[in-house]
Design an enzyme around this catalytic site. Structure first.
Site, short mmCIF file in Angstrom:
data_model
loop_
_atom_site.label_atom_id
_atom_site.label_comp_id
_atom_site.label_asym_id
_atom_site.label_seq_id
_atom_site.Cartn_x
_atom_site.Cartn_y
_atom_site.Cartn_z
N ASP A 55 0.72 -1.16 0.11
CA ASP A 55 0.17 -0.01 -0.19
C ASP A 55 1.00 1.26 0.12
O ASP A 55 2.08 0.98 0.11
CB ASP A 55 -0.67 0.06 1.32
N SER A 56 0.29 2.51 -0.11
CA SER A 56 1.06 3.52 -0.08
C SER A 56 1.43 3.88 1.35
O SER A 56 2.48 4.57 1.54
CB SER A 56 0.20 4.85 -0.53
N CYS B 79 -3.81 -1.03 -1.91
CA CYS B 79 -4.15 0.35 -2.24
C CYS B 79 -5.04 0.55 -3.37
O CYS B 79 -4.86 0.10 -4.49
CB CYS B 79 -2.85 1.34 -2.55
N GLU C 166 -5.51 10.03 9.16
CA GLU C 166 -4.01 9.89 9.57
C GLU C 166 -4.06 10.91 10.70
O GLU C 166 -3.24 10.57 11.47
CB GLU C 166 -3.17 10.16 8.48
N CYS D 283 -11.32 3.30 -0.62
CA CYS D 283 -9.83 3.76 -0.29
C CYS D 283 -9.39 3.17 0.98
O CYS D 283 -10.56 2.80 1.80
CB CYS D 283 -10.12 5.29 0.03
N HIS E 101 -8.49 4.26 3.64
CA HIS E 101 -8.77 4.70 4.96
C HIS E 101 -10.25 4.95 5.20
O HIS E 101 -10.30 5.04 6.43
CB HIS E 101 -8.15 6.28 4.89
N1 DGL Z 1 -3.91 3.79 -0.02
C1 DGL Z 1 -4.66 4.91 -0.66
C2 DGL Z 1 -5.67 4.14 -1.41
O1 DGL Z 1 -6.35 3.36 -1.01
C3 DGL Z 1 -5.00 6.13 0.03
C4 DGL Z 1 -3.93 6.90 0.59
C5 DGL Z 1 -2.95 7.71 -0.57
O2 DGL Z 1 -3.55 8.56 -1.20
O3 DGL Z 1 -1.84 7.04 -0.50
O4 DGL Z 1 -6.20 4.75 -2.52
#
Ligand code: DGL
Length: 277
Positions: A14-15, A77, A156, A188, A190
């Protein structure tokens, strides 16, 4: 396909910290599997970057995990799944699963009136990946898309029940009230953490769905078909990040209320630069 062994771990990236939502679900559904998680904390966020950049980052992340001898790759992600999945599947010869297909499947399975809203980062919404997948499964679906770029930093900051977050939930979702939707896809990593606020804003009759459980179930079925299920009684989990392991550990533990073991910083020298074209 390279020789894969059932004892190899599943790799996911993931990011940053958000993919732990998917990791938790995989651990719950597949308790015998070892997992290697990579959070690209040096380059987060992905949500507002271009397709080209996300594809490049995703290829690099996949190479890192493949060097760890994973038997299956999970793109946890949403933005990376939306932009990079076809390219990753073209390049790498192991089973690769993203979160867009499972999320779309879940939304399609719960909607009764075929009116679905998709929430995601700017990149995910612009890519139209969810829209395309939902329409493929349910050609007459009405889909309403909304980018919610400020949700990630709010989560976050752990502003999960903060007046600022309430205000933005109201603002981003204001257009949905008139659309008679019955399902909202949280596209997403989050957004599942904002479920209570989103549910309050839209009402208890709206189904809120995310990809994590369906994604874990899909992985289980691929491993079964390919006879790659692990039988390990004590699987091991490893965590890597590209920047500041302590910050990742602290935020991950606070957000998910679960202790994380040692988090390792990615060894950049071993992170082979890659020519893509
Ligand atoms: N993990 C990213 C997503 O699910 C969200 C966080 C980011 O923008 O890196 O799209």
């Amino acid at each position: 396909m390279p020789e894969l062994d059932s004892s190899y771990p599943i790799g996911l990236f993931d990011s940053g910290v958000g993919g732990l939502t998917v990791m938790q679900e995989i651990m719950r559904v597949l308790p015998h599997e070892s997992l290697v998680y990579f959070g690209d904390t040096a380059r987060v966020p992905y949500g507002n970057k271009s397709r080209e950049t996300i594809i490049r980052y995703s290829i690099e992340n996949a190479i890192f995990l493949l060097e760890k001898q994973v038997k299956l790759l999970v793109v946890a992600c949403n933005t990376a799944s939306a932009f990079a999945l076809p390219k990753l599947r073209k390049i790498f010869n192991i089973p690769i699963i993203g979160v867009v297909e499972p999320g779309a499947e879940k939304a399609v399975s719960v909607t009764r009136n075929q009116r679905i809203a998709v929430l995601g980062t700017k990149g995910t919404i612009q890519s139209r990946a969810y829209q395309t997948e939902i329409q493929r499964l349910l050609p007459h679906a009405h889909i309403f898309s909304q980018a919610c770029p400020l949700f990630v930093p709010l989560v976050e900051e752990r502003f999960l029940d903060h007046p600022a977050t309430r205000l933005l939930v109201k603002e981003y979702l204001s257009g949905l009230h008139q659309q008679e939707i019955d399902t909202v896809l949280l596209g997403c990593t989050h957004y599942p953490l904002l479920k209570p606020l989103i549910q309050q804003e839209l009402g208890a009759h709206i189904h809120l769905v995310d990809s994590a459980t369906t994604c874990a179930e899909k992985i289980a079925s691929i491993l079964e078909t390919q006879k790659l299920q692990s039988r390990a009684s004590s699987p091991s989990h490893a965590y890597y990040v590209s920047d500041d392991p302590d910050k990742f550990k602290e935020l991950g533990e606070k957000l998910f209320g679960q202790a994380l073991p040692h988090v390792e910083l990615l060894n950049h020298e071993k992170f082979t630069p890659f020519i893509y074209h």
